[in-house]
Design an enzyme around this catalytic site. Structure first.
Site, PDB file in Angstrom:
ATOM      1  N   ASP A 178     -11.998   8.500  -4.595  1.00  0.00           N
ATOM      2  CA  ASP A 178     -13.012   7.887  -5.451  1.00  0.00           C
ATOM      3  C   ASP A 178     -14.102   8.942  -5.486  1.00  0.00           C
ATOM      4  O   ASP A 178     -14.818   9.132  -4.486  1.00  0.00           O
ATOM      5  CB  ASP A 178     -13.532   6.582  -4.851  1.00  0.00           C
ATOM      6  CG  ASP A 178     -14.562   5.939  -5.760  1.00  0.00           C
ATOM      7  OD1 ASP A 178     -15.403   6.676  -6.303  1.00  0.00           O
ATOM      8  OD2 ASP A 178     -14.524   4.712  -5.935  1.00  0.00           O
ATOM      9  N   HIS A 179     -14.201   9.662  -6.595  1.00  0.00           N
ATOM     10  CA  HIS A 179     -15.045  10.868  -6.543  1.00  0.00           C
ATOM     11  C   HIS A 179     -16.521  10.536  -6.312  1.00  0.00           C
ATOM     12  O   HIS A 179     -17.290  11.389  -5.878  1.00  0.00           O
ATOM     13  CB  HIS A 179     -14.834  11.762  -7.772  1.00  0.00           C
ATOM     14  CG  HIS A 179     -15.499  11.279  -9.016  1.00  0.00           C
ATOM     15  ND1 HIS A 179     -14.981  10.298  -9.809  1.00  0.00           N
ATOM     16  CD2 HIS A 179     -16.652  11.657  -9.617  1.00  0.00           C
ATOM     17  CE1 HIS A 179     -15.775  10.087 -10.829  1.00  0.00           C
ATOM     18  NE2 HIS A 179     -16.802  10.900 -10.749  1.00  0.00           N
ATOM     19  N   HIS A 241     -15.868   2.680  -8.232  1.00  0.00           N
ATOM     20  CA  HIS A 241     -17.138   3.329  -7.864  1.00  0.00           C
ATOM     21  C   HIS A 241     -18.244   2.317  -7.537  1.00  0.00           C
ATOM     22  O   HIS A 241     -18.938   2.442  -6.529  1.00  0.00           O
ATOM     23  CB  HIS A 241     -17.634   4.228  -8.998  1.00  0.00           C
ATOM     24  CG  HIS A 241     -16.586   5.124  -9.567  1.00  0.00           C
ATOM     25  ND1 HIS A 241     -15.695   5.817  -8.791  1.00  0.00           N
ATOM     26  CD2 HIS A 241     -16.260   5.450 -10.856  1.00  0.00           C
ATOM     27  CE1 HIS A 241     -14.887   6.536  -9.563  1.00  0.00           C
ATOM     28  NE2 HIS A 241     -15.212   6.315 -10.812  1.00  0.00           N
TER      29      HIS A 241
HETATM   30  O1  LIG Z   1     -14.022   7.754 -12.860  1.00  0.00           O
HETATM   31  C1  LIG Z   1     -14.669   7.909 -13.877  1.00  0.00           C
HETATM   32  O2  LIG Z   1     -15.892   8.438 -13.777  1.00  0.00           O
HETATM   33  C2  LIG Z   1     -16.520   9.043 -14.906  1.00  0.00           C
HETATM   34  C3  LIG Z   1     -17.989   9.154 -14.550  1.00  0.00           C
HETATM   35  O3  LIG Z   1     -18.108  10.007 -13.454  1.00  0.00           O
HETATM   36  P1  LIG Z   1     -19.451  10.826 -13.212  1.00  0.00           P
HETATM   37  O4  LIG Z   1     -19.211  11.563 -11.958  1.00  0.00           O
HETATM   38  O5  LIG Z   1     -19.643  11.721 -14.411  1.00  0.00           O
HETATM   39  O6  LIG Z   1     -20.548   9.832 -13.131  1.00  0.00           O
HETATM   40  C4  LIG Z   1     -16.322   8.222 -16.154  1.00  0.00           C
HETATM   41  O7  LIG Z   1     -16.809   8.947 -17.270  1.00  0.00           O
HETATM   42  C5  LIG Z   1     -14.854   7.960 -16.351  1.00  0.00           C
HETATM   43  O8  LIG Z   1     -14.679   7.103 -17.476  1.00  0.00           O
HETATM   44  C6  LIG Z   1     -14.254   7.314 -15.141  1.00  0.00           C
HETATM   45  O9  LIG Z   1     -12.837   7.297 -15.265  1.00  0.00           O
END
Ligand SMILES: O=C1O[C@H](COP(=O)(O)O)[C@@H](O)[C@H](O)[C@H]1O
Ligand code: NDP
Length: 507
Positions: A178-179, A241
């Site tokens: 989960d980045h 997230h």
């Molecule tokens: O996991 C995801 O995250 C991105 C948003 O990530 P961020 O690090 O730029 O806040 C989101 O745009 C994408 O739809 C989703 O799959």
């Protein structure tokens, strides 16, 4: 002591978007910092027929934004090998095994292997089964599996996927990405909470009125319409997230800050999130879909007109909701969450809104305690991105005559220099995996409970259609999202100063 990590990476989906945009640049950063030196190798696999040389050029192209010499790029890329491979064909795994064994010897990799599944999840079970049956998983050394989201599309599919993967890998070998958990300020939530007694001692329903979590994006779905239209904001951003952020905010202090203790507390927090009845879903969650709009002089189209999106799509690009956490600490404190695409600006922020003082002693003498306006609330804002830091508003006396109370902000932001040098989320997470630290990855129990929480919402929404589009691009979502808080006598906070000003509490 050397920081060097030793491993063979096999990247399934090595020709894909994620590999090029995130994985190769992250490996390069680790290389530059000395975490990867001589004893690492990368196999990129996918169906297309590429040569090693062509693959290395692709890897180098993905590093175009780095200020680096041709020499440095060449020596990094020389560790990359390409193997054309269709994951559905058992014989193809034999070649993969041969190459892996040869690289293991060539680079003295101690049979340490990281398998990165940067592919559509429907292949995960098949790949892991073959990694085991074809003995690509090594008897000695470590074998770790990094899995990309989405982990299933609901609880049942996630459980099935988990069972398939667990047929080949143990839970402690599985690293579910989960980045958001790799983001510096998300990791900082625990430092802010458990490192500051003045905050942690107030971190409960006696002093906190409500918690607000916003994950806002300015962009739309871009080229990912095909995936997104089947997913929607609830599954794309809330199930993973957002609920991870909520669990970090709500968890009890771990006995000691270790992987096992943190995980146990996060799971307990998620288990206390109320699973709504269908009626409660309707009261507490709202959805939206963006329509055309204008933002910073740029015109945006309707979601339904995006590439690979169904022109009649009922998919939500925005979600707002109120979560309740039924435990001693949080009983009665709403956790408001919202996330959406094509909103006013890109930003992830958390606002912890404290209760006002019990009585406003600064009221005028002819006002009763009940008539007087509350003192301005203290707000702790945690800025996750793009700006990173936190601020706390405290009340002080306005300079001059009389005794007027004004919120003043204690504001800390990381400097541009610090941010430039801080590791990127994927870089951090890959390094954690190399070190065998799964603190910032999601355990199956967290994934499972998160699905249980969102499945009931999805189920209710799937029974009903909504009038879409219901918010214009460049706004902060549909009116229903604002009504949700107003009903509770509250409002969303984006910029605390503006929020106080709107209430006449700040000049
Ligand atoms: O996991 C995801 O995250 C991105 C948003 O990530 P961020 O690090 O730029 O806040 C989101 O745009 C994408 O739809 C989703 O799959
Ligand atoms: N891109 C992103 O920003 C993000 C992606 N993810 C997730 O990461 C994963 C990958 O996404 P992304 O890189 O965007 O997807 P892409 O469609 O760009 O890449 C898919 C990859 O899979 C390969 N592939 C497809 N079928 C097969 C097959 N039968 N055998 C072997 N290889 C195959 C493709 O190569 P070829 O056609 O040559 O076989 C390609 O390398 C997905 O699960 C996605 O949800 C998660 C977060 C963000």
């Amino acid at each position: 002591m050397s920081n060097e990590q030793i491993a063979l990476f096999t990247i399934f989906g090595g020709t894909g978007d994620l590999a090029k945009r995130k994985l190769y640049p992250s490996l390069f950063r680790l290389y530059r910092k000395g975490f990867l030196k001589e004893r690492f190798a990368v196999i990129g696999t996918a169906r297309r027929e590429w040569t090693d040389d062509y693959f290395r050029e692709v890897v180098k192209e993905s590093l175009i934004d780095f200020d680096s010499s041709e020499n440095e790029l060449d020596s990094f890329a020389s560790h990359f090998y390409y193997q054309s491979h269709n994951v559905t064909e058992t014989e193809h795994y034999h070649n993969l095994k041969k190459l892996a064994t040869a690289l293991d010897e060539k680079y003295r990799l101690n049979q340490n292997r990281i398998f990165y599944l940067a592919m559509a999840p429907n292949f995960f079970g098949l790949i892991t089964e073959h990694l085991k049956s074809e003995k690509i998983v090594t008897p000695d050394g470590f074998n770790r599996l990094i899995i990309e989201k989405p982990f299933g599309t609901d609880y049942n599919s996630a459980a099935k996927l988990n069972d398939e993967i667990r047929g080949a890998f143990e839970e402690d070998q599985i690293f579910r990405i989960d980045h958001y958990l790799g983001k510096e300020m998300i990791q900082n939530i625990s430092a802010i909470r458990f490192g500051n007694n003045i905050l942690e001692s107030l971190w409960n329903n006696k002093y906190i009125d409500n918690v607000q979590v916003t994950l806002a994006e300015a962009l739309g779905v871009e080229e990912r319409g095909g995936y997104y239209d089947k997913s929607g904001a609830l599954k794309d951003m809330i199930q993973n997230h957002t609920l991870q952020v909520v669990s970090l905010l709500a968890m009890e202090a771990p006995a000691i800050f270790t992987e096992k203790n943190i995980r146990e507390e996060k799971i307990k927090a998620l288990n206390s999130v109320r699973i709504y009845s269908p009626e409660e879903v309707k009261q507490n969650f709202v959805r939206g879909q963006y329509g055309a709009g204008k933002l910073a002089g740029k015109e945006f189209i309707n979601y339904r007109d995006e590439l690979n999106v169904d022109p009649q799509s009922e998919t939500e690009t925005f979600v707002a909701g109120k979560l309740m956490i039924d435990n001693f600490r949080w009983r009665g404190v709403p956790f408001y969450v919202r996330s959406g695409k094509q909103l006013t600006e890109k930003g992830t922020r958390i606002n912890i809104v404290f209760k006002p003082t019990p009585i406003n002693v600064f009221r005028s003498e002819n006002e009763t305690a009940c008539q007087a306006q509350d003192t301005p609330r203290n707000i702790l804002t945690i800025y996750i991105q793009p700006t990173e830091g936190f601020s706390l508003t405290l009340n002080g006396k306005e300079i001059g005559d009389g005794f007027n109370i004004n919120p003043v902000k204690m504001d800390f932001r990381h400097s541009a220099d610090t941010l430039d040098n801080s590791p990127e989320a994927y870089e951090k997470l890959i390094l954690d995996c190399l070190k065998g630290d799964s603190t910032n990855f999601t355990h199956w129990d967290e994934v499972a409970q998160s699905w249980r929480i969102v499945d009931v919402i999805r189920h209710v929404w799937d029974q009903e259609t909504t009038e879409f589009p219901n918010y214009a691009s460049g706004t902060m979502g549909p009116q229903a999202a604002f009504d949700l808080l107003e009903r509770d006598g509250f409002n969303w906070i984006w910029n605390p100063d503006e929020w106080y000003r709107e209430r006449g509490q700040l000049n």
